[in-house]
Design an enzyme around this catalytic site. Structure first.
Site, PDB file in Angstrom:
ATOM      1  CG  HIS A 266       2.252  -3.197   6.123  1.00  0.00           C
ATOM      2  ND1 HIS A 266       3.181  -2.731   7.127  1.00  0.00           N
ATOM      3  CD2 HIS A 266       1.904  -2.024   5.362  1.00  0.00           C
ATOM      4  CE1 HIS A 266       3.391  -1.411   7.124  1.00  0.00           C
ATOM      5  NE2 HIS A 266       2.727  -1.010   6.325  1.00  0.00           N
TER       6      HIS A 266
ATOM      7  CG  HIS B 187      -0.312   0.343   2.657  1.00  0.00           C
ATOM      8  ND1 HIS B 187      -1.126   1.000   3.470  1.00  0.00           N
ATOM      9  CD2 HIS B 187       0.772   0.289   3.165  1.00  0.00           C
ATOM     10  CE1 HIS B 187      -0.219   1.152   4.387  1.00  0.00           C
ATOM     11  NE2 HIS B 187       0.768   0.735   4.295  1.00  0.00           N
TER      12      HIS B 187
ATOM     13  CG  ASP C  17      -2.729 -13.021   0.413  1.00  0.00           C
ATOM     14  OD1 ASP C  17      -2.256 -12.516   1.175  1.00  0.00           O
ATOM     15  OD2 ASP C  17      -2.497 -14.214  -0.224  1.00  0.00           O
ATOM     16  CG  HIS C  18       0.331 -12.286  -2.141  1.00  0.00           C
ATOM     17  ND1 HIS C  18      -0.114 -12.914  -1.150  1.00  0.00           N
ATOM     18  CD2 HIS C  18       1.754 -12.497  -2.546  1.00  0.00           C
ATOM     19  CE1 HIS C  18       1.285 -13.543  -0.741  1.00  0.00           C
ATOM     20  NE2 HIS C  18       2.058 -13.076  -1.508  1.00  0.00           N
TER      21      HIS C  18
ATOM     22  CG  HIS D 205       5.418   0.512   2.560  1.00  0.00           C
ATOM     23  ND1 HIS D 205       4.623   2.101   2.300  1.00  0.00           N
ATOM     24  CD2 HIS D 205       4.636   0.314   3.644  1.00  0.00           C
ATOM     25  CE1 HIS D 205       3.962   2.133   3.245  1.00  0.00           C
ATOM     26  NE2 HIS D 205       3.801   1.285   4.168  1.00  0.00           N
TER      27      HIS D 205
ATOM     28  CD  GLU E 165      -0.010  -0.040   8.636  1.00  0.00           C
ATOM     29  OE1 GLU E 165      -0.930   0.400   7.976  1.00  0.00           O
ATOM     30  OE2 GLU E 165       1.085   0.450   9.151  1.00  0.00           O
TER      31      GLU E 165
ATOM     32  CB  CYS F 118       3.861   5.354   5.297  1.00  0.00           C
ATOM     33  SG  CYS F 118       4.281   4.385   6.580  1.00  0.00           S
TER      34      CYS F 118
HETATM   35 NI    NI Z   1       2.232   0.919   5.571  1.00  0.00          NI
END
Ligand code: NI
Length: 143
Positions: A45, A18, A82-83, A43, A130, A37
């Site tokens: 998580h 995200h 997911d992914h 990036h 997160e 961010c």
């Molecule tokens: Ni983040």
């Protein structure tokens, strides 16, 4: 004696990318507000999501069938995110800044009707981690 009331929780993990970025703000304001961010390419998580339902224990002993709760979460959350890149690849997150807070509310809105349809329990809380030590909780709209 009234039936005891309990809370039941299922947890799932997903991985996604995200970027925290508010299109209503300029690039410099976004950089200042979100820092690393706001990295243009995003990036990743390893997220965890917990959905908790509350109800009274019926004669079956189950407030909710945990397999059913897991299936709802798989369909409404895991399969959608997911992914994926949360900013670009998830229609129900379009236009949101993809913080843990906003994910909580969006996931609540997806699972709440299906929990309600089960009968005998209600959605109590959606929690989004997160990272291992940081999470947001949503308890639904304050009526
Ligand atoms: Ni983040």
């Amino acid at each position: 004696m009234p039936a005891p009331q309990l809370d039941i929780t299922h947890r799932l993990e997903f991985s996604a990318a995200h970027r925290l970025h508010d299109p209503a703000l300029g690039d410099e304001a976004n950089r200042q507000l979100y820092g690393p961010c706001n990295n243009p390419n995003g990036h990743g998580h390893n997220y965890e999501v917990e959905v908790t339902v509350r109800g009274e224990v019926p004669p079956s002993g189950m407030i909710v069938d945990l397999n059913v709760l897991a299936l709802i979460m798989d369909e409404e959350i895991f399969a959608q995110v997911d992914h994926k890149h949360l900013n670009c690849d998830v229609p129900f997150l379009e236009g949101l800044v993809t913080t843990a807070e906003n994910l909580c509310v969006a996931f609540w809105q997806r699972v709440q009707p299906r929990i309600l349809a089960l009968g005998g329990c209600r959605l109590l809380r959606v929690r989004v981690y997160e990272c291992k030590n940081s999470y947001a909780d949503y308890h639904g709209p304050q009526l």
